[in-house]
Design a protein around this motif. Structure first.
Motif, PDB file in Angstrom:
ATOM      1  N   PHE A  63       0.833  -1.199   0.000  1.00 25.64           N
ATOM      2  CA  PHE A  63       0.000   0.000   0.000  1.00 25.64           C
ATOM      3  C   PHE A  63       0.875   1.258   0.000  1.00 25.64           C
ATOM      4  N   GLU A  64       1.865   1.304   0.892  1.00 23.68           N
ATOM      5  CA  GLU A  64       2.732   2.478   0.987  1.00 23.68           C
ATOM      6  C   GLU A  64       3.621   2.611  -0.249  1.00 23.68           C
ATOM      7  N   PHE A  65       4.047   1.495  -0.810  1.00 23.22           N
ATOM      8  CA  PHE A  65       4.880   1.512  -2.017  1.00 23.22           C
ATOM      9  C   PHE A  65       4.134   2.209  -3.160  1.00 23.22           C
ATOM     10  N   ALA A  66       2.887   1.773  -3.390  1.00 23.38           N
ATOM     11  CA  ALA A  66       2.086   2.369  -4.466  1.00 23.38           C
ATOM     12  C   ALA A  66       1.738   3.820  -4.153  1.00 23.38           C
ATOM     13  N   LEU A  67       1.432   4.087  -2.896  1.00 22.14           N
ATOM     14  CA  LEU A  67       1.094   5.453  -2.506  1.00 22.14           C
ATOM     15  C   LEU A  67       2.274   6.396  -2.761  1.00 22.14           C
ATOM     16  N   ASP A  68       3.481   5.973  -2.385  1.00 24.38           N
ATOM     17  CA  ASP A  68       4.659   6.823  -2.583  1.00 24.38           C
ATOM     18  C   ASP A  68       4.972   7.020  -4.064  1.00 24.38           C
ATOM     19  N   LEU A  69       4.770   5.971  -4.864  1.00 18.93           N
ATOM     20  CA  LEU A  69       4.947   6.129  -6.312  1.00 18.93           C
ATOM     21  C   LEU A  69       4.009   7.209  -6.857  1.00 18.93           C
ATOM     22  N   LEU A  70       2.766   7.141  -6.428  1.00 25.08           N
ATOM     23  CA  LEU A  70       1.783   8.122  -6.889  1.00 25.08           C
ATOM     24  C   LEU A  70       2.134   9.530  -6.422  1.00 25.08           C
ATOM     25  N   LEU A  71       2.450   9.673  -5.143  1.00 26.19           N
ATOM     26  CA  LEU A  71       2.722  11.007  -4.608  1.00 26.19           C
ATOM     27  C   LEU A  71       3.968  11.627  -5.235  1.00 26.19           C
TER      28      LEU A  71
ATOM     29  N   ARG B 198       6.017  15.659  -9.235  1.00 23.36           N
ATOM     30  CA  ARG B 198       6.757  15.984 -10.461  1.00 23.36           C
ATOM     31  C   ARG B 198       5.857  16.735 -11.444  1.00 23.36           C
ATOM     32  N   LEU B 199       4.616  16.278 -11.587  1.00 29.20           N
ATOM     33  CA  LEU B 199       3.680  16.963 -12.482  1.00 29.20           C
ATOM     34  C   LEU B 199       3.352  18.371 -11.970  1.00 29.20           C
ATOM     35  N   ARG B 200       3.211  18.516 -10.665  1.00 30.42           N
ATOM     36  CA  ARG B 200       2.918  19.844 -10.116  1.00 30.42           C
ATOM     37  C   ARG B 200       4.053  20.812 -10.420  1.00 30.42           C
ATOM     38  N   GLN B 201       5.286  20.340 -10.253  1.00 32.17           N
ATOM     39  CA  GLN B 201       6.443  21.201 -10.514  1.00 32.17           C
ATOM     40  C   GLN B 201       6.532  21.584 -11.990  1.00 32.17           C
ATOM     41  N   GLN B 202       6.040  20.699 -12.857  1.00 32.04           N
ATOM     42  CA  GLN B 202       6.085  20.967 -14.296  1.00 32.04           C
ATOM     43  C   GLN B 202       4.926  21.839 -14.767  1.00 32.04           C
ATOM     44  N   GLY B 203       4.009  22.180 -13.867  1.00 30.51           N
ATOM     45  CA  GLY B 203       2.854  22.980 -14.261  1.00 30.51           C
ATOM     46  C   GLY B 203       1.900  22.229 -15.171  1.00 30.51           C
TER      47      GLY B 203
END
Length: 238
Positions: free
Chosen positions: A212-220, A225-230
């Motif tokens: 659960f945490e592995f997948a959650l961290d991948l997503l976050l 990264r997408l937020r930083q790229q606008g």
């Protein structure tokens, strides 16, 4: 002890008491055991007394969900969005592990309950305060899916299937027949991974909390990264 039980039974009936007793009954015996009659018996009242506080079993179930969601820790103030969202989701997961009937109950509702809506609203608020556009926050909530509420719909989930069919015990995963393993060697390799959590709902070789945490961290991490790229949905569709 008998004196204490008598005092509890004589306590005035209230909506909160009814809902918390229903949650306790579902925790102890499973959601399939919950009925207005059983709940009334547990509270030491006649079934009709319950209807002064909950109109029907659907309203009872909605209230139970709100009691459970109300146990999730509030958002952490003044921390990075990723830390805040991660902590909130893992708190939700801890709560739902205490109430294993709750994920299926949440999924069964046609409309989100007030507490679920408040939880989702505050989570979106964390994203917006962290610099997300409404556009990106919208897609992030889709990507997180049920995981945002602390549970995931696993590929090999015998426990959840048992909850739907009413089976008393989930069956252990059956080994792949040799001919199937030969035809699908990559699936076989995963199935034969070293076991370190026999109780995992995703099969032997998987630790539920780790996965659960592995997948959650991948997503976050990907979301940041997408937020930083606008990122915008218009750019994503091109």
């Amino acid at each position: 002890m008998a004196e204490q039980a008598g005092t509890l039974r004589r306590a005035p009936l209230s909506r909160d008491r009814v809902l918390r007793a229903a949650v306790a009954l579902a925790d102890q015996a499973g959601i399939e055991s919950l009925s207005m009659r059983n709940l009334a018996q547990d509270l030491g009242v006649v079934p009709m007394a319950l209807y002064k506080h909950v109109a029907n079993k659907d309203e009872l179930l909605d209230g139970m969900i709100d009691v459970v969601v109300g146990e999730i820790d509030p958002p952490m103030p003044e921390v990075d969005w990723q830390i805040a969202v991660r902590a909130r989701i893992l708190s939700a997961r801890k709560v739902l592990l205490r109430h294993p009937w709750a994920p299926l109950a949440i999924e069964s509702r046609n409309m989100a309950t007030p507490a679920v809506l408040a939880y989702l609203d505050s989570t979106i608020g964390i994203l917006l305060a962290g610099g997300f556009t409404v556009d990106l926050a919208h897609h992030v909530m889709h990507a997180l899916g049920s995981r945002v509420l602390g549970f995931s719909q696993e590929l090999f989930d015998d426990a959840r299937r048992a909850g739907r069919t009413g089976a008393s015990e989930p069956q252990p995963p059956a080994p792949l027949p040799p001919e199937v393993a030969a035809r699908f060697p990559h699936v076989a390799a995963i199935a034969l991974a070293a076991s370190h959590d026999d109780e995992s709902v995703v099969g032997q070789g998987c630790d539920d909390q780790f996965e659960f945490e592995f997948a959650l961290d991948l997503l976050l991490d990907g979301i940041e990264r997408l937020r930083q790229q606008g990122w915008t949905s218009a750019a994503g569709h091109r």
